[in-house]
Scaffold this motif. Structure first.
Motif, short mmCIF file in Angstrom:
data_model
loop_
_atom_site.label_atom_id
_atom_site.label_comp_id
_atom_site.label_asym_id
_atom_site.label_seq_id
_atom_site.Cartn_x
_atom_site.Cartn_y
_atom_site.Cartn_z
N SER B 42 55.13 -61.58 -4.59
CA SER B 42 55.16 -62.69 -5.55
C SER B 42 56.33 -63.62 -5.26
CB SER B 42 55.29 -62.15 -6.98
OG SER B 42 54.20 -61.33 -7.28
N GLU B 86 50.76 -64.53 -10.68
CA GLU B 86 50.52 -63.14 -11.03
C GLU B 86 50.27 -63.04 -12.53
OE1 GLU B 86 53.82 -60.73 -9.87
OE2 GLU B 86 52.67 -58.89 -10.06
N ASP B 162 48.07 -64.91 -6.28
CA ASP B 162 48.88 -63.71 -6.49
C ASP B 162 48.05 -62.64 -7.19
OD1 ASP B 162 50.89 -61.85 -6.89
OD2 ASP B 162 52.40 -63.36 -7.40
N GLU B 163 47.57 -61.69 -6.41
CA GLU B 163 46.78 -60.56 -6.91
C GLU B 163 45.62 -60.96 -7.82
OE1 GLU B 163 48.54 -56.94 -7.42
OE2 GLU B 163 50.51 -57.50 -6.65
MG LIG Z 1 53.86 -59.46 -7.58
#
Ligand SMILES: [Mg+2]
Ligand SMILES: Nc1ncnc2c1ncn2[C@@H]1O[C@H](COP(=O)(O)OP(=O)(O)OP(=O)(O)O)[C@@H](O)[C@H]1O
Lengths: 307, 237
Positions: B42, B86, B162-163
Motif C-alpha cells: 500500500s 485499500e 490496492d487489494e
Molecule cells: Mg496494504
C-alpha cells in the motif's frame, strides 16, 4: 400569553445570533476535526467590518448626493462585509491552521485561541478604547399584533438568519463544492484521490463560516449597536456550546441548537432574575448533554483522519 | 516506459516502510506487486499517488513528468493516475451517483464525463440500479464496483488497485477481475497489489515480489507462478 409570545420573538432573535455563529464551528469541525477557537473573534471582527462598511457606504452616498433607502444600504453592508470577512477566514486557515494540519489537534486549538487574542487586541490597538456604535441604517418601526410588540429589525434579523441557513443547506446539498465538503467530512485523506484539492475545500469552508459569522455580527450590531472588541468571547463560547449540543459536525443540529439556546436563555429570565440566566440556562444544557453526550444529531461516524 | 519508480524510500514517523523500491511499467500493461502483510504494498501505491512523501533521492516519473512535482489531487486530475485505495474508502454519506460525480470534480470535459459514466454503468450495471442509494448501504461486492467505477471517473491513463479482492466471494472476485480486464482493454494501464498471489499472477502479465520494503523478485507471471520460492511463500506450497 402576550408575554410568552413576546419572549418567543426575543428568543428567535438571540437564537439567530447563536445559530449563525455555531454553523461556522460545525462546518470546520466536520471537515477538519478541528475546533476553530478563533471563530468568536471572527464574529467580532465581522461586526466591526460591518460597521466600517456601513459608515463608508453612508459617506459615499452622502458625497454623491444620492438618497438610497436604508434597507438597501443594510443589505449591501451585509453582502460586502460577508465577503471581506470571508477573506479573513481564508487567511486564518492559511496562516494558522494549514501548517498544523497533521499536528496534534491541541496545537491547532491553541493556535486558534492565539489568533483570537491577536484579533481582540489588534482591534484595541487600532481603534483604542472608544466605544464605536453601529450606524442606524434603518429606522425602527414597531408593530403590534394584539398586545405583542415586535420591531421591523427583529423580523429582519430572524428572516436574514433563516435565509442564510437555507442557502447554506442548499449549497451543501446541491453544489459540487458542497458535495466535496460532505465527502471530506466522511473521509478526508482520500478526498485528493478524487482530484479535489484539500487546499481548495478547507479555505472555502472557513470562508463560508466566517461570512456567516459576519452576517451574525452585523445583525447583532443592529440589535445592540455598541460594539466591543471582546464581544465575541462569550457569544463565541455559547455558540460553540450550541455546535456541540447540535451534534459535532451537524449543520442542522448547530442551527437548531442555536435557537434552542436562545429559547432556554430567554425563558430562564421569564422565571428567574436575569442575573441567574446563564447559571441556570447552562446547567440545563449540561443536563441535556449528560443524557445525549453526542448532542442531538451527533454522527456515529466521524472524519477518518488516517490513510 | 509509462511509469518508472527508482530508489523509493518512504518513512512513517522515522520508521522506514520502503527501502529503495524500483520498478517500471509500460503503457497498457497489467502488472502486480505481491507480498505479505506489512511488506509495503500500500505504501508503494500511496507514494505514487503522492499521499505519503518519498524520502530524498527517489525518482518517480510518469510519461515524462516528475511525479514528485505534483500535489496528490493533480496526480489524479492532470496525469490521470487513479487509485482504488485499500478498504475501498467510499464516501458512505454520499449516494452512488454522487460518489461518481465527485470523482469528476476537476474535470472540464462534459462529453468525456458522460461517456465515462456510461462506460462505468455498462461494466457495472448494478451501480446504475443502485445509483440513488447511499454508498454505505451497498454490499461488499457492490462497494468494490463503486470503488473501481469511481477511480475510473477520475481519469484512466493508469489505475492503481490496492487489494481489490479483499472480502469478496470467489465468484465475485472473478467477475471483478473480468471487469478490470475490460478496463485494461480500453487502454488503461493497471498496477495491482495483492496478498492473493495466485489470483494476481493469473490476472497480470508480470509481477514483482515485495518483502520488508524491498523488491526481492520479478518476472513474468508464469515464471513467478513456477518459482519454488514463490510457491513456498505465497502459493501455499
Ligand atoms: Mg496494504
Ligand atoms: N499510516 C501509517 N503510519 C505508520 N506506519 C504505517 C502506516 N501505514 C503503514 N505503516 C507501516 O508501514 C509498513 C508497510 O505497510 P503497508 O500498509 O504498505 O503494507 P502492505 O504491504 O500494504 O500490507 P497489507 O497487506 O497488510 O495491507 C508496515 O510496517 C506498516 O506498519
Amino acid at each position: 400569553m402576550a408575554f410568552f409570545m413576546q419572549n418567543v420573538i426575543n428568543a428567535l432573535q438571540w437564537g439567530s445570533f447563536y445559530a449563525l455563529i455555531a454553523l461556522g464551528y460545525s462546518m470546520v469541525y466536520s471537515i477538519l476535526m478541528l475546533f476553530n477557537f478563533t471563530h468568536g473573534d471572527i464574529f467580532m471582527t465581522g461586526a466591526y467590518i460591518g460597521l466600517g462598511v456601513a459608515t463608508a457606504l453612508l459617506a459615499l452616498v452622502a458625497a454623491l448626493g444620492w438618497s438610497l433607502p436604508g434597507w438597501l444600504l443594510l443589505v449591501a453592508t451585509i453582502i460586502i462585509s460577508m465577503f471581506i470577512t470571508s477573506l479573513l477566514g481564508v487567511l486564518v486557515e492559511r496562516v494558522g491552521y494549514r501548517p498544523l494540519r497533521s499536528a496534534p489537534r491541541a496545537s491547532a486549538a491553541i493556535t486558534g485561541l492565539m489568533i483570537g487574542i491577536i484579533l481582540e487586541y489588534g482591534n484595541l490597538a487600532l481603534l483604542g478604547t472608544q466605544r464605536l456604535s453601529f450606524p442606524e441604517l434603518i429606522q425602527t418601526t414597531t408593530y403590534s399584533v394584539g398586545s405583542v410588540y415586535f420591531t421591523n429589525k427583529k423580523i429582519f434579523i430572524v428572516v436574514v438568519a433563516l435565509l442564510l441557513m437555507v442557502g447554506l443547506h442548499q449549497f451543501i446539498q446541491k453544489s459540487r463544492w458542497g458535495m466535496a465538503m460532505r465527502a471530506m467530512s466522511y473521509d478526508f485523506p482520500i478526498v485528493p484521490l478524487m482530484g479535489v484539492s484539500l487546499n481548495l475545500i478547507a479555505p472555502l469552508t472557513f470562508a463560508i463560516g466566517s461570512a456567516l459569522a459576519a452576517a451574525g455580527g452585523i445583525l447583532y450590531g443592529m440589535a445592540y449597536p455598541v460594539l466591543d472588541p471582546f464581544m465575541g468571547i462569550l457569544l463565541g463560547w455559547k455558540s460553540f456550546v450550541a455546535a456541540i449540543l447540535g451534534g459535532r459536525g451537524s449543520i442542522l443540529g448547530a442551527a437548531l441548537a442555536g435557537f434552542l439556546l436562545g429559547f432556554i436563555e430567554i425563558f430562564t429570565t421569564m422565571v428567574f432574575p436575569s442575573t441567574f440566566r446563564d447559571l441556570i440556562a447552562y446547567s440545563i444544557i449540561l443536563l441535556i448533554l449528560t443524557f445525549r453526550p453526542y448532542g442531538f444529531f451527533g454522527q456515529a461516524h466521524s472524519t477518518q483522519l488516517r490513510l | 516506459m509509462q511509469l518508472r519508480v527508482e530508489n523509493l524510500h518512504v518513512s512513517y514517523d522515522q520508521i522506514r516502510a520502503l527501502h529503495g523500491v524500483s520498478f517500471s511499467i509500460d503503457a497498457g500493461e497489467i502488472v502486480c506487486i505481491i507480498g505479505a502483510n506489512g511488506a509495503g504494498k500500500s505504501t508503494t501505491l500511496r507514494a505514487i499517488s503522492r499521499l505519503v512523501p518519498a524520502d530524498k533521492g527517489a525518482g518517480l516519473r510518469f510519461e515524462g513528468h516528475d511525479l514528485l512535482a505534483f500535489a496528490p489531487d493533480k496526480v489524479v486530475s492532470v496525469l490521470g493516475i487513479s487509485h482504488v485505495p485499500e478498504g475501498r474508502r467510499l464516501f458512505g454519506n454520499l449516494s452512488v451517483l454522487e460518489n461518481l460525480q465527485l470523482a469528476t470534480f476537476a474535470r472540464r470535459d462534459p462529453q468525456g464525463i458522460k461517456r465515462d459514466m456510461e462506460r462505468v454503468f455498462s461494466i457495472f450495471p448494478r451501480l446504475l440500479e443502485r445509483r440513488t442509494q447511499y454508498a454505505a448501504t451497498l454490499s461488499g461486492g457492490e462497494q468494490q464496483m463503486l470503488a473501481v467505477g469511481r477511480a475510473y471517473m477520475t481519469g484512466h491513463r493508469m489505475m492503481l488497485l490496492d487489494e481489490p479482492s479483499m472480502g469478496l466471494a470467489p465468484l465475485m472476485m472473478l467477475s471483478m477481475f473480468e471487469a478490470l480486464k475490460e478496463i485494461n482493454r480500453d487502454g488503461t494501464t493497471i498496477l495491482l497489489v495483492e496478498q492473493n498471489a495466485r489470483l494476481a499472477l493469473k490476472f497480470a502479465q508480470r509481477g514483482y515480489v515485495i518483502e520488508n520494503g524491498r523488491i526481492v523478485l520479478e518476472g513474468s507471471s508464469e515464471a513467478l507462478l513456477n518459482d519454488p520460492e514463490v510457491k513456498k511463500a505465497y502459493l501455499g506450497g
